[in-house]
Enzyme design. Sequence first.
Site, PDB file in Angstrom:
ATOM      1  N   SER A 155       0.809  -1.219   0.000  1.00 28.55           N
ATOM      2  CA  SER A 155       0.000   0.000   0.000  1.00 28.55           C
ATOM      3  C   SER A 155       0.842   1.270   0.000  1.00 28.55           C
ATOM      4  O   SER A 155       0.389   2.317  -0.468  1.00 28.55           O
ATOM      5  CB  SER A 155      -0.921   0.006   1.225  1.00 28.55           C
ATOM      6  OG  SER A 155      -0.177  -0.139   2.425  1.00 28.55           O
ATOM      7  N   GLY A 201      -1.972  -4.307   1.219  1.00 29.25           N
ATOM      8  CA  GLY A 201      -2.056  -5.513   2.032  1.00 29.25           C
ATOM      9  C   GLY A 201      -1.077  -6.593   1.654  1.00 29.25           C
ATOM     10  O   GLY A 201      -1.008  -7.637   2.328  1.00 29.25           O
ATOM     11  N   ASN A 208       3.972  -5.174   5.781  1.00 27.36           N
ATOM     12  CA  ASN A 208       2.845  -5.966   6.272  1.00 27.36           C
ATOM     13  C   ASN A 208       3.308  -7.224   7.000  1.00 27.36           C
ATOM     14  O   ASN A 208       2.661  -7.672   7.952  1.00 27.36           O
ATOM     15  CB  ASN A 208       1.900  -6.321   5.116  1.00 27.36           C
ATOM     16  CG  ASN A 208       1.124  -5.110   4.634  1.00 27.36           C
ATOM     17  OD1 ASN A 208       0.556  -4.368   5.427  1.00 27.36           O
ATOM     18  ND2 ASN A 208       1.116  -4.896   3.330  1.00 27.36           N
ATOM     19  N   ASP A 234      -4.807   6.867  10.035  1.00 29.99           N
ATOM     20  CA  ASP A 234      -4.426   5.557  10.575  1.00 29.99           C
ATOM     21  C   ASP A 234      -3.006   5.539  11.136  1.00 29.99           C
ATOM     22  O   ASP A 234      -2.586   4.578  11.788  1.00 29.99           O
ATOM     23  CB  ASP A 234      -4.595   4.462   9.516  1.00 29.99           C
ATOM     24  CG  ASP A 234      -3.711   4.668   8.284  1.00 29.99           C
ATOM     25  OD1 ASP A 234      -2.797   5.508   8.316  1.00 29.99           O
ATOM     26  OD2 ASP A 234      -3.939   3.967   7.277  1.00 29.99           O
ATOM     27  N   HIS A 279      -0.043   5.223   6.860  1.00 31.36           N
ATOM     28  CA  HIS A 279       0.116   5.547   5.442  1.00 31.36           C
ATOM     29  C   HIS A 279       0.354   7.039   5.237  1.00 31.36           C
ATOM     30  O   HIS A 279      -0.359   7.859   5.834  1.00 31.36           O
ATOM     31  CB  HIS A 279      -1.124   5.105   4.655  1.00 31.36           C
ATOM     32  CG  HIS A 279      -1.347   3.630   4.687  1.00 31.36           C
ATOM     33  ND1 HIS A 279      -2.160   3.024   5.618  1.00 31.36           N
ATOM     34  CD2 HIS A 279      -0.848   2.629   3.909  1.00 31.36           C
ATOM     35  CE1 HIS A 279      -2.169   1.713   5.419  1.00 31.36           C
ATOM     36  NE2 HIS A 279      -1.373   1.449   4.391  1.00 31.36           N
TER      37      HIS A 279
END
Length: 238
Positions: A61, A98, A126, A207, A210
Site C-alpha cells: 500500500s 495488504g 505488512n 491511521d 500511510h
Amino acid sequence: MLGRTYAGQAARRPDMGHASMLRHDGRRAALAFLIVSLLMTLVTPLRAKDRPLSLVALGDSLTAGYGLPADAAFPVQLEAALKAKGHAVTVANAGVSGDTATGGLDRVEWSVPDGTDGVILELGANDMLRGTDPAVTERALDAIIATLKARGIPVLLAGMRAAPNLGPDYGKRFDAIYPRLASRYDLILYPFFLDGIAGDRSLNLADGLHPTKAGVARVVAGILPSVEDFLKRLRQGS
C-alpha cells in the site's frame, strides 16, 4: 576496313563507358555503406544510453498510494521528480495494498513485464505488522530478487524497519533482512522507505501508517538520490 574498325571501336565504346560507370557507382555505393556503418556504430550506443528507462515499483500500500488520489501515489510523484531533474524514465505502479513479501513473490512474474529496465522493491511492512517470522520474509524477498536477476532485471531495495512494540529481538532480526540481501546481491539499498515521516502525524493519514500526499513527497525526496544512482547503474549496464 577503316570503316569497319572505326565502327567496331565505336560500337565497343558504350560498353566500356557503361562498365566504367558501374565501377564508379559501385565504389560510391561501397563508400556510402561504409559511412552509414560508421555512423550507426557511433549513434547506436548514444541511443541506448538516451532512451527512456522503464521502472516498476513493486510493493504494498505504501507504493500503491493507499487513501490517496492516483496522481499522489509514490510511483507518480517519483516519476515527476525524476523528469524534473532531466531523467527520461517511466515508473509503473505495481503496488498492492495488504501485500506481503510472499504475496509479491506470487505475482512478480506478471507484475513485472518483459522490457522492464529496473525494479524498486518495497515489501515487508505488512510482514512486520503481522509479526511474520523474519526468516519467512527474507526467503520471499530473496526469491523475488533472484527471479528478477535471472530475467536480467536489476533491483533497488527499499528497506523497512520493525516497530518498537514488537520487541528488540524481533526488531534486530527483521531490520537485518534488507542490508543482508543488499550485500548478497550487490543492490543499491535505501535503508528505510518511511524515513522522515514515520511517526509524524502531519505527514500520515489518520491511521498513522500511510503517508499523505505531502508524506509521499517526503519519501520521494529522501529516496531520490538512491534512485538516481540506480538509473546511473542501469545506463552503464545498457
